[in-house]
Design a protein around this motif. Structure first.
Motif, PDB file in Angstrom:
ATOM      1  N   HIS A   1      10.325 -10.342  14.240  1.00 55.05           N
ATOM      2  CA  HIS A   1       9.693  -9.110  13.787  1.00 55.05           C
ATOM      3  C   HIS A   1      10.782  -8.066  13.516  1.00 55.05           C
ATOM      4  O   HIS A   1      11.708  -7.896  14.306  1.00 55.05           O
ATOM      5  CB  HIS A   1       8.701  -8.587  14.830  1.00 55.05           C
ATOM      6  N   GLY A   2      10.666  -7.388  12.383  1.00 51.29           N
ATOM      7  CA  GLY A   2      11.658  -6.398  11.990  1.00 51.29           C
ATOM      8  C   GLY A   2      12.807  -6.960  11.190  1.00 51.29           C
ATOM      9  O   GLY A   2      13.707  -6.223  10.789  1.00 51.29           O
TER      10      GLY A   2
ATOM     11  N   PHE B   1       4.861  -0.960   5.567  1.00 52.00           N
ATOM     12  CA  PHE B   1       5.649  -1.498   6.683  1.00 52.00           C
ATOM     13  C   PHE B   1       6.102  -0.399   7.639  1.00 52.00           C
ATOM     14  O   PHE B   1       6.271  -0.639   8.833  1.00 52.00           O
ATOM     15  CB  PHE B   1       6.860  -2.262   6.151  1.00 52.00           C
ATOM     16  N   ILE B   2       6.344   0.814   7.126  1.00 53.30           N
ATOM     17  CA  ILE B   2       6.802   1.926   7.956  1.00 53.30           C
ATOM     18  C   ILE B   2       6.054   3.186   7.563  1.00 53.30           C
ATOM     19  O   ILE B   2       5.421   3.255   6.502  1.00 53.30           O
ATOM     20  CB  ILE B   2       8.324   2.187   7.803  1.00 53.30           C
ATOM     21  N   THR B   3       6.158   4.189   8.424  1.00 52.61           N
ATOM     22  CA  THR B   3       5.799   5.555   8.062  1.00 52.61           C
ATOM     23  C   THR B   3       7.099   6.298   7.886  1.00 52.61           C
ATOM     24  O   THR B   3       7.877   6.443   8.841  1.00 52.61           O
ATOM     25  CB  THR B   3       4.950   6.211   9.166  1.00 52.61           C
ATOM     26  N   SER B   4       7.381   6.747   6.681  1.00 53.64           N
ATOM     27  CA  SER B   4       8.677   7.350   6.380  1.00 53.64           C
ATOM     28  C   SER B   4       8.855   8.652   7.155  1.00 53.64           C
ATOM     29  O   SER B   4       8.011   9.543   7.077  1.00 53.64           O
ATOM     30  CB  SER B   4       8.798   7.625   4.879  1.00 53.64           C
ATOM     31  N   PRO B   5       9.934   8.769   7.932  1.00 57.22           N
ATOM     32  CA  PRO B   5      10.173  10.010   8.679  1.00 57.22           C
ATOM     33  C   PRO B   5      10.563  11.148   7.757  1.00 57.22           C
ATOM     34  O   PRO B   5      11.181  10.939   6.713  1.00 57.22           O
ATOM     35  CB  PRO B   5      11.326   9.629   9.613  1.00 57.22           C
ATOM     36  N   GLU B   6      10.193  12.354   8.129  1.00 60.06           N
ATOM     37  CA  GLU B   6      10.537  13.520   7.316  1.00 60.06           C
ATOM     38  C   GLU B   6      11.960  13.981   7.622  1.00 60.06           C
ATOM     39  O   GLU B   6      12.442  13.885   8.745  1.00 60.06           O
ATOM     40  CB  GLU B   6       9.556  14.669   7.607  1.00 60.06           C
TER      41      GLU B   6
ATOM     42  N   THR C   1      10.397  -7.712   6.299  1.00 62.24           N
ATOM     43  CA  THR C   1      10.315  -6.543   5.413  1.00 62.24           C
ATOM     44  C   THR C   1      10.118  -6.969   3.966  1.00 62.24           C
ATOM     45  O   THR C   1       9.338  -6.359   3.225  1.00 62.24           O
ATOM     46  CB  THR C   1      11.571  -5.661   5.518  1.00 62.24           C
ATOM     47  N   MET C   2      10.772  -8.053   3.562  1.00 68.25           N
ATOM     48  CA  MET C   2      10.646  -8.491   2.169  1.00 68.25           C
ATOM     49  C   MET C   2       9.290  -9.125   1.897  1.00 68.25           C
ATOM     50  O   MET C   2       8.828  -9.138   0.756  1.00 68.25           O
ATOM     51  CB  MET C   2      11.785  -9.441   1.805  1.00 68.25           C
ATOM     52  N   ALA C   3       8.619  -9.643   2.925  1.00 70.33           N
ATOM     53  CA  ALA C   3       7.248 -10.119   2.736  1.00 70.33           C
ATOM     54  C   ALA C   3       6.333  -8.956   2.379  1.00 70.33           C
ATOM     55  O   ALA C   3       5.411  -9.099   1.559  1.00 70.33           O
ATOM     56  CB  ALA C   3       6.756 -10.823   3.996  1.00 70.33           C
ATOM     57  N   PHE C   4       6.590  -7.782   2.959  1.00 69.86           N
ATOM     58  CA  PHE C   4       5.813  -6.597   2.596  1.00 69.86           C
ATOM     59  C   PHE C   4       6.122  -6.158   1.168  1.00 69.86           C
ATOM     60  O   PHE C   4       5.229  -5.731   0.430  1.00 69.86           O
ATOM     61  CB  PHE C   4       6.092  -5.467   3.586  1.00 69.86           C
ATOM     62  N   VAL C   5       7.397  -6.255   0.766  1.00 68.47           N
ATOM     63  CA  VAL C   5       7.750  -5.934  -0.619  1.00 68.47           C
ATOM     64  C   VAL C   5       7.064  -6.903  -1.579  1.00 68.47           C
ATOM     65  O   VAL C   5       6.520  -6.501  -2.617  1.00 68.47           O
ATOM     66  CB  VAL C   5       9.278  -5.970  -0.804  1.00 68.47           C
TER      67      VAL C   5
END
Length: 293
Positions: free
Chosen positions: A110-111, A272-277, A116-120
């Motif tokens: 995981h990670g 896959f993520i929540t982009s941080p501000e 990550t590329m599976a999400f892409v």
């Protein structure tokens, strides 16, 4: 403080690093092989088994975005995209990426980049990220076994690394998904005890010299093919094809804020993520929780 412990994946991309290590002879750093990929590199940074990691851009960025405090980004390594093969079993029923919808995808950890590329891939196919299912298989051998025993439908791994299993008939390639960003960055633990800034800077500056030599026209024309062939046994034609696509950084101490912004944008869009501000300043070097040095 002893030599830096540098984690890496032993594959053709690591050629300049191996040449540097051979010359250094353990004086300033030692290599720690992480065959399971970036997920294992991040785990070893977390568990105090390595101090520096050369790893995949998307997995490193997403790890920090998801809250990891085990490392900061300190430099870059490969500026060209990574071509991920989509791989299935030699007698499976899957013949295209579209066939993989709602099936279980094999990943190393995981990670990892394989996740990550599976999400892409799902984003490109228009699949909902909530439908993705994964099975952890640790390394390339476990992944190959899983597609051939039908516990997974497919997995994703770098094209040329897995091509020997394609050539032997153990697996089939049913597509590819190149990264929409430069593929390799360098991370280090944030503590001065494990990764002193001056030691990391010195490592990056010296690595730049070996990267520049490997990436030079002279080396590409004469030295690189026999080195990669001797080290990994790849066919000459495959090495030349890879060399025609790969481009290393000109300065291992720099990081492109545009690349980081694009990774955050695509992985957040893919679910896959929540982009941080406030992570990346739009017109300057990366700032905030992503980067050190």
């Amino acid at each position: 403080m002893g030599p830096l412990r540098v984690g890496y994946v032993r594959e053709h991309f690591s050629s300049p690093l191996l040449q540097f290590a051979e010359a250094d002879q353990g004086k300033t750093f030692t290599l720690v092989e992480c065959p399971s990929g970036t997920g294992q590199l991040i785990s070893r940074l977390t568990n105090n088994e390595i101090d520096v990691a050369i790893a995949l851009t998307d997995a490193l960025v997403s790890g920090i975005a998801k809250g990891s405090k085990a490392y900061k980004l300190v430099g870059s390594y490969v500026n060209s995209p990574l071509n991920w093969a989509v791989i299935t079993g030699n007698s499976s029923s899957f013949n295209s990426i579209a066939d993989l919808k709602d099936t279980t995808i094999g990943i190393s950890r995981h990670g990892s980049g394989s996740q990550t590329m599976a999400f892409v891939m799902a984003l490109q196919q228009g699949w909902s990220p909530t439908t993705l299912k994964f099975q952890v298989n640790n390394d390339i051998k476990g992944l190959i076994s899983s597609v051939n025993d039908s516990s997974t439908s497919a997995f994703m791994w770098e094209w040329f690394t897995t091509k020997p299993w394609l050539d032997s008939g153990e697996v089939r390639f049913i597509g590819s998904v190149p990264t929409p960003w430069s593929s390799w960055l360098i991370a280090a633990h944030p503590s001065a005890e494990r990764a002193p800034k001056e030691a990391v800077r010195s490592f990056l500056n010296s690595l730049t010299v070996y990267v520049a030599t490997f990436d030079s026209k002279e080396s590409r024309d004469s030295k690189n093919v026999p080195f990669v062939q001797k080290t990994w046994g790849y066919p000459e034609a495959d090495i030349k094809e890879w060399m025609s696509t790969v481009k290393y950084t000109t300065d291992c101490t720099t990081i492109s804020s545009a690349v980081l912004s694009e990774v955050l944008r695509i992985l957040s869009t893919a679910g896959f993520i929540t982009s941080p501000e406030g992570v990346v300043h739009p017109s300057a070097k990366p700032i905030g929780p992503l980067c050190a040095l």
